[in-house]
Write an enzyme that holds these catalytic residues in place. Sequence first.
Site, PDB file in Angstrom:
ATOM      1  N   HIS A 137       0.817  -1.222   0.000  1.00  0.00           N
ATOM      2  CA  HIS A 137       0.000   0.000   0.000  1.00  0.00           C
ATOM      3  C   HIS A 137       0.849   1.270   0.000  1.00  0.00           C
ATOM      4  O   HIS A 137       0.331   2.358  -0.242  1.00  0.00           O
ATOM      5  CB  HIS A 137      -0.983  -0.001   1.181  1.00  0.00           C
ATOM      6  CG  HIS A 137      -0.383   0.251   2.517  1.00  0.00           C
ATOM      7  ND1 HIS A 137      -0.173  -0.750   3.437  1.00  0.00           N
ATOM      8  CD2 HIS A 137       0.032   1.389   3.120  1.00  0.00           C
ATOM      9  CE1 HIS A 137       0.343  -0.224   4.536  1.00  0.00           C
ATOM     10  NE2 HIS A 137       0.483   1.071   4.369  1.00  0.00           N
ATOM     11  N   ASP A 167       0.038  -7.662   1.315  1.00  0.00           N
ATOM     12  CA  ASP A 167       0.456  -6.263   1.462  1.00  0.00           C
ATOM     13  C   ASP A 167       1.977  -6.135   1.490  1.00  0.00           C
ATOM     14  O   ASP A 167       2.533  -5.353   2.262  1.00  0.00           O
ATOM     15  CB  ASP A 167      -0.163  -5.627   2.713  1.00  0.00           C
ATOM     16  CG  ASP A 167      -0.063  -4.104   2.686  1.00  0.00           C
ATOM     17  OD1 ASP A 167       0.009  -3.537   1.589  1.00  0.00           O
ATOM     18  OD2 ASP A 167      -0.039  -3.482   3.770  1.00  0.00           O
ATOM     19  N   GLY A 241       3.424   6.302   8.238  1.00  0.00           N
ATOM     20  CA  GLY A 241       4.776   6.458   7.707  1.00  0.00           C
ATOM     21  C   GLY A 241       5.694   5.325   8.101  1.00  0.00           C
ATOM     22  O   GLY A 241       6.733   5.114   7.473  1.00  0.00           O
ATOM     23  N   ASN A 242       5.332   4.578   9.160  1.00  0.00           N
ATOM     24  CA  ASN A 242       6.096   3.393   9.545  1.00  0.00           C
ATOM     25  C   ASN A 242       5.803   2.198   8.641  1.00  0.00           C
ATOM     26  O   ASN A 242       6.507   1.188   8.694  1.00  0.00           O
ATOM     27  CB  ASN A 242       5.797   2.978  10.989  1.00  0.00           C
ATOM     28  CG  ASN A 242       6.635   3.713  11.999  1.00  0.00           C
ATOM     29  OD1 ASN A 242       6.135   4.544  12.747  1.00  0.00           O
ATOM     30  ND2 ASN A 242       7.923   3.405  12.040  1.00  0.00           N
ATOM     31  N   SER A 243       4.746   2.305   7.831  1.00  0.00           N
ATOM     32  CA  SER A 243       4.358   1.181   6.982  1.00  0.00           C
ATOM     33  C   SER A 243       5.520   0.729   6.110  1.00  0.00           C
ATOM     34  O   SER A 243       6.147   1.535   5.419  1.00  0.00           O
ATOM     35  CB  SER A 243       3.182   1.583   6.083  1.00  0.00           C
ATOM     36  OG  SER A 243       2.021   1.789   6.838  1.00  0.00           O
ATOM     37  N   GLY A 299     -14.561 -18.007  -5.818  1.00  0.00           N
ATOM     38  CA  GLY A 299     -15.661 -17.071  -6.034  1.00  0.00           C
ATOM     39  C   GLY A 299     -16.794 -17.262  -5.046  1.00  0.00           C
ATOM     40  O   GLY A 299     -17.948 -17.466  -5.439  1.00  0.00           O
ATOM     41  N   VAL A 300     -16.464 -17.197  -3.743  1.00  0.00           N
ATOM     42  CA  VAL A 300     -17.487 -17.299  -2.710  1.00  0.00           C
ATOM     43  C   VAL A 300     -17.247 -16.238  -1.641  1.00  0.00           C
ATOM     44  O   VAL A 300     -16.118 -15.803  -1.423  1.00  0.00           O
ATOM     45  CB  VAL A 300     -17.499 -18.690  -2.029  1.00  0.00           C
ATOM     46  CG1 VAL A 300     -18.007 -19.759  -2.965  1.00  0.00           C
ATOM     47  CG2 VAL A 300     -16.119 -19.055  -1.493  1.00  0.00           C
ATOM     48  N   ILE A 302     -17.509 -15.949   2.326  1.00  0.00           N
ATOM     49  CA  ILE A 302     -17.592 -16.943   3.390  1.00  0.00           C
ATOM     50  C   ILE A 302     -17.479 -16.285   4.760  1.00  0.00           C
ATOM     51  O   ILE A 302     -17.017 -15.150   4.891  1.00  0.00           O
ATOM     52  CB  ILE A 302     -16.484 -18.017   3.245  1.00  0.00           C
ATOM     53  CG1 ILE A 302     -15.091 -17.354   3.195  1.00  0.00           C
ATOM     54  CG2 ILE A 302     -16.724 -18.879   2.028  1.00  0.00           C
ATOM     55  CD1 ILE A 302     -13.960 -18.355   3.146  1.00  0.00           C
TER      56      ILE A 302
END
Length: 511
Positions: A137, A167, A241-243, A299-300, A302
Amino acid sequence: MKRKEFILGAAAGLLVAAAATAGGFMRWVPAGDGLRITPSSGVVGQPFAPPPGAPASFASIFDQVAPAVVQIDVRTRIPGGRRFQIPGVPFDFQTPDGRPVQPGQPGQSDDEEGRLAAGAGSGFFISPDGYIVTNNHVVENAEEIVVRLADNRTLNARLVGRDESTDLAVIKVEGERFAYVSFEDAAEPRVGDWVIAVGNPFGLGGTATAGIVSAKSRDLREQQSSAYVDYIQIDAAINTGNSGGPTFDTRGRVIGVNTAIYSPTGGSVGIGFAIPADVAKTITERLMRGETIQRGYMGVEIGDLEPFREALGLPANMQGALVAGVTPGGPAQRGGLQAGDIVLSIDGEPVADSTELTRRVGAARVGQSLRLEVMRGNGRVTATVRTTRRPPESELNADREPQGAGRDAPASPGTEAAGLLLSPMTAQQRARYSIPASVNGVVVTGVAPGGNDQFWPGLVIVRVGMSEARTVEQIQAEVRRARAAGRDSIFLLVWTGRGNEAVALDLPRER
């Protein structure tokens, strides 16, 4: 009363002081005409010696690892001022660094393709030839990536690869002999072990915070990446900013990649989350080799059984994953799965919950056939689903156009059941509430006095208990069965205009 409270407080304070003195943490020292409390380490000549097990300082660790940690500045295109959310932060941002975009703000420009916004994050070298790990991100949709090193040099970077589902991302700068760090994927940290997080909070540059591992194997259900990651929870301060920055152990080894915080304010409240080193190492090594991360897809939609176990009348030891919805035309629908099914096993191996189902399907090869044992109604069936490639998370999470009349739809007459006013599906009801032809069930036309005000006219009950909902009488019968069995709720699968929602509906008191 005030005098009594003071005396009780003073007595409690003396008890604490006495206990501390007896334990050797404090000593009483004469000081003029009173008594002065002086902390004592209990070690002669070392007034600042740490307690057993604590490092004397994190300075040596920071000095060792800081050269490998970088600041990442990006310029990202945001089409039409679209808002997005940083994982783990319970409110929206419009730039990766968390500052809202305003027209005319420095560092931003508008054109017909959208708004160009500046943002910042963190990362770290994992090889001497310029490979850097960060969060997806941080660099997603970035048109320009600039890396600032610990010595303040700046280098342009290119995107090598990214994986939305965990991520994680890898970028690269040109050069060699960069200071780098390594993942520790063999020895797992324990709850209570010291950690130090290094990164770029609020664009401040190289910053260190310390704390402990607060918990392990955290399942952040609100985050899509949690389907493939059991997070490490730490209390070392992590802020915007730590990401993408690293979490180190006391030997300077990377045990996690900082990716999320839990906070009602947007700042650190001591609850941060890191992707464990074993997951990060596996994914980033594949990205460095130029691989595209592919996962199986059915494609469910759940969910777990636990919130609905009582309402469904299921035994306490039953495990599985509830199918709330099936993507039209997707592999699951082609394989015969239906909304309301409970997946019990895959290829003969039991499924514990929705997370396990997601991970096992994700681990399947694209095109692999999976044999699913399913509970449907009062019986069991077998479905064979041939997986396809999982679409990008951005595509899966894209807002679907809402259907139906919405929350402000007017109420209309109906028959009461479970505190709701209900009507059979008719052409008139479809027209009144804009219900698509593909949706069938019992229409909610209002809420009875004392009923659940989270319902509104135009919702459609598609399943009740373990059966398809066809008539109002069927729902009334389910209420009677639940009361006779001593249950306080019934299970409903409800079409909301944005898909199906599983609901354990509390039954109102009998009048």
